[in-house]
Design an enzyme around this catalytic site. Structure first.
Site, mmCIF file in Angstrom:
data_model
loop_
_atom_site.group_PDB
_atom_site.id
_atom_site.type_symbol
_atom_site.label_atom_id
_atom_site.label_comp_id
_atom_site.label_asym_id
_atom_site.label_seq_id
_atom_site.Cartn_x
_atom_site.Cartn_y
_atom_site.Cartn_z
ATOM 1 N N TYR A 149 60.942 5.384 26.446
ATOM 2 C CA TYR A 149 61.324 6.694 25.918
ATOM 3 C C TYR A 149 61.312 6.664 24.396
ATOM 4 C CZ TYR A 149 63.878 10.735 24.443
ATOM 5 O OH TYR A 149 64.225 11.890 23.802
ATOM 6 N N TRP A 151 59.375 8.741 20.592
ATOM 7 C CA TRP A 151 58.281 9.551 20.054
ATOM 8 C C TRP A 151 56.961 8.802 19.999
ATOM 9 C CZ3 TRP A 151 57.234 14.440 17.986
ATOM 10 C CH2 TRP A 151 58.232 15.384 18.211
#
Length: 808
Positions: A149, A151
């Site tokens: 998890y 960006w």
């Protein structure tokens, strides 16, 4: 007193650039063709900040200027060459010394202390494969968490998350997560209310034609539209310019006078943080009592308003939710609340609410209540009306393009029989509490016994709350593997660290905008630095050791995969009668494709079909209507999420029991010069905003004067959960007793690996509480935090978080 923006030159440049190119030009097909001769002789690249034209000298990336087509280029994109060559790069495969010597019997409290040993790639890969095999054979794949998890980097192929999932699925599976830290509550609550995704925004073009007033509630698009999940084209700024030039009113409801408020010269209403629902209830009560609500719309398109009205009037609980009642909680004058209600009823009003409102204790209530206001006003399904929850971010609201689909590297199919995904902000708690039960979305789950964590392209030691508690949670897994570009604190808390390449050191391509407005090549321009390898090559090598390399690669290398992905997109383009060049032409010449919206998508209004005919076009709720009262939620009998929008006291707030001891509410705003923690390791960017090497904290002049704090001082911010240093910026852009400390500053402990130590740099998540929003959504509550501030006395400790840890 410092200019509260702390960025005057860059901000003027952004706004000047916005006027130079219209949204229609940004979205025009073939836009890049005219620039080909002058700009496309060089390789194009793309990222979360836009498109750029990398410049290389003697094999070194020296500059990353924005592509000239960008109407509002940001300073962030020009800093990419800075971070590629940063001292914080992970140069070699590394293993924590204690883990290398003792394996799972090592002292896990040593994590984060920085004692690493450099190993060869073969040694590191063998160790990763060994640990994956050991845990699988001993505990099953249900003990492996594939924690990618975060960006990460843009890119369809070098998607480190999909690559990790693909490898782990071939290995037998893993435990996944669900939802995001950004939208943990809203993703769960709104489908109960509207019957679908909140992401299907009406277009900005439709809104600009119909709206008479916009209320930006906890929404700052002039900051959060600078970045994107895909490569942004920054066209939102042109829509903002158009709205500004139209002279129509803008109202910003926020404890901070935001960049958006200043740009639009908006009316600023500043409630106490975390009290938005109380203020909205005061508005709703005024609408009801003054007969300003749309009874016909409520009858035809909603269910449950009668029960909600009984709550508003106090018939349900004995307390009328009047403007006076709301004022006592939110701090906004009763007459201002009433005036806002009357203004919203007198002109078609668009409420655009940011996600900050749902990242609070009981965060489900904010978006539910905002949508209820839209229903009471009767403007849902009309251009320029209703409540929207995405226009503040990236390129949402940009008309969706008529475009082919370019699917990235497939993650593969998840095997059956594994534990269900964990709400992502509850993952650290689950690590430390195997076998414990938790509630989520109307069901009860058991935390799995996770023995191995493999994290690639994310930084939980930034994005998770209550850093000191998080560090303790992090001691529980037997093995932690981190694959990253930089020595983030997450990497420092790992056992095995694998150095990955930046997007400039490999070939890829990415979508332009979330609306599919284009496709951009991401050409390799430099060789991998040090011993870094691409994510795909790392996963391939591990897959080979686990016995399924051929299944992982499907016989394709990097360029073969890119050709495969593109040619599948070509097939879809042919079906949609969209002409695009072949792969070789795209890759070697064009490098960028743009796709045009249709007339339908330019004028798209969410829920317009439902409004036109609710019987033929019902929404996907049990009633087929918007559910102000959800009988499904009511049936869960949750003590922290009732069946209709409700004011519920947060665990801490200004005016509450904790505010005497900790009299500041700390607002954890998105940073202007970063994407969360990305780019915090850029020296050139930090020079633009840091104060004495610390993350800036905005403090009101009167609050600062009471504490003897001057602009530029270093202060200590503290509460019962932790303490950080920050640099004081004295400004009236924050309300009294509110301070802004942006999220994303890298954690820099004075005593590494020791919970409770001072963070020297200003990581706000040292201060935030680790609690779910409610048993319904289990989102994070990173905006619910009180603290005290005092001037820091004594010698300033050196910043060390941007340098390499100790290695042997």
């Amino acid at each position: 007193m410092t200019d509260h923006l702390h960025i005057p030159l860059s901000r003027r440049a952004v706004l000047k650039g916005v006027t130079a190119l219209t949204a229609s030009a940004i979205l025009a097909p073939g836009l890049f063709q005219g620039a080909r001769a002058s700009t496309l002789a060089a390789a194009v690249s793309a990222n979360h900040f836009g498109l750029c034209l990398p410049k290389v000298e003697n094999g070194r990336l020296v500059a990353t200027p924005s592509h000239p087509v960008d109407p509002a280029p940001t300073e962030m994109i020009t800093a990419l060459s800075d971070v590629v060559n940063a001292p914080s790069r992970i140069r070699h495969p590394m293993v924590r010394r204690s883990f290398l010597e003792k394996g799972v019997d090592s002292d896990r409290s040593d994590r984060g202390k920085g004692d690493f040993v450099q190993v060869t790639w073969d040694e590191a890969l063998d160790l990763v494969a060994k640990e994956l095999t050991r845990v699988k054979d001993t505990h099953g794949c249900k003990a492996i968490y594939g924690g990618s998890y975060g960006w990460k980097s843009t890119g369809l192929f070098h998607n480190c998350a999909n690559g990790l999932y693909r490898m782990l699925n071939l290995n037998g599976g893993f435990v996944d997560d669900v939802n995001t830290y950004s939208t943990g509550s809203i993703r769960v609550i709104l489908p109960y209310v509207i019957g679908g995704s909140f992401y299907a925004s009406s277009s900005w073009e439709a809104h600009l034609k119909g709206t008479e007033q916009i209320v930006f509630w906890g929404s700052d698009p002039m900051v959060s539209c600078r970045i994107g999940s895909n490569a942004p084209n920054h066209s939102t700024f042109d829509y903002m310019r158009q709205y500004k030039e139209s002279g129509r009113p803008a109202i910003v409801v926020d404890p901070i006078r935001t960049h958006t408020a200043d740009y639009l010269n908006a009316q600023w209403i500043a409630p106490r943080p975390g009290t938005d629902v109380a203020m909205m209830l005061g508005i709703a009560h005024t609408l009801l009592m003054e007969n300003l609500h749309d009874t016909a719309f409520l009858a035809d398109y909603t269910t449950g308003f009668e029960a909600f009205a009984a709550y508003l009037t106090g018939e349900e609980d004995g307390t009328a939710k009047t403007a006076d009642w709301a004022s006592a909680i939110c701090g906004v004058a009763p007459e201002a609340i009433k005036d806002l209600a009357r203004s919203m009823a007198s002109k078609r009003t668009l409420i655009t609410m940011g996600w900050s409102i749902q990242r609070q204790d009981h965060g489900e209530q904010g978006p539910w209540m905002a949508f209820t206001l839209g229903c009471m006003l009767g403007t849902v399904g009309l251009p320029g009306g209703g409540a929207d929850f995405t226009l503040h971010y990236a390129n949402y609201g940009v008309p969706k393009a008529h475009a082919p689909v370019f699917a990235g590297l497939p993650a593969g199919d998840a095997p059956e029989g594994l534990p269900p995904p964990i709400p992502v902000s509850r993952v650290p708690w689950c690590l430390a509490n195997p076998g414990a039960e938790y509630e989520y979305d109307g069901k009860t789950f058991t935390a799995p016994d996770l023995r191995l964590v493999y994290w690639a392209g994310g930084n939980p030691m930034h994005h998770h709350q209550d850093r000191n508690l998080h560090i303790q949670f992090w001691h529980h897994p037997e093995t932690i593997i981190v694959q990253d570009i930089f020595w983030t604190q997450t990497a420092r808390f790992a056992d095995i660290v694998l150095p990955a390449t930046t997007s400039f050191e490999r070939n890829d391509m990415t979508a332009i905008t979330e609306a599919g407005n284009g496709l951009a090549a991401m050409r390799k321009v430099i060789e991998p630095l040090y011993e870094a390898r691409s994510d795909f090559d790392i996963y391939r090598a591990i897959s080979a050791r686990l016995g399924f390399e051929d299944a992982f690669t499907e016989g394709r290398d990097e360029m073969a995969w890119l050709r495969h992905i593109y040619e599948k997109g070509m097939a879809d383009a042919e079906k949609k009668e969209i002409a695009i060049p072949d792969f070789d032409t795209f890759w070697n010449e064009t490098q960028v494709l743009t796709f045009e919206p249709t007339e339908k998508t330019r004028n798209y209004v969410q829920f317009a079909d439902f409004r036109e005919d609710p019987l033929l076009n019902p929404v996907a709720t049990p009633s087929g209507k918007f559910e102000i009262l959800s009988r499904r939620i009511a049936g869960y009998n949750l003590d922290d999420c009732p069946g209709h929008p409700t004011w519920m006291e947060p665990i801490e707030r200004l005016g509450g029991a904790e505010s005497d001891k900790h009299p500041f509410h700390i607002v954890t705003h998105h940073p202007y010069y970063r994407l969360h923690s990305q780019l915090n390791n850029s020296e050139s960017l930090r020079a633009l905003y840091e104060v004495q090497g610390r993350e800036p904290i905005w403090i009101h002049p009167e609050d600062a004067a009471e504490r003897g704090i001057a602009d530029g001082d270093v202060v200590r911010v503290f509460n019962g959960r932790g303490q950080v240093l920050a640099g004081a910026v004295i400004t009236d852009a924050v309300s009294r007793h509110v301070a802004q400390l942006c999220e994303g500053a890298w954690y820099d402990p004075a005593e590494p690996g020791v919970p409770g130590t001072l963070c020297k740099h200003g990581d706000v998540n040292v201060l935030t509480p680790d609690k779910g929003t409610s048993k319904l959504a289990q989102g994070n509550i990173g905006h619910t935090v009180l603290a005290e501030i005092e001037k820091f006395e004594g010698p300033l400790p050196a910043i060390t978080t941007f340098s390499e840890p100790t290695a042997a």
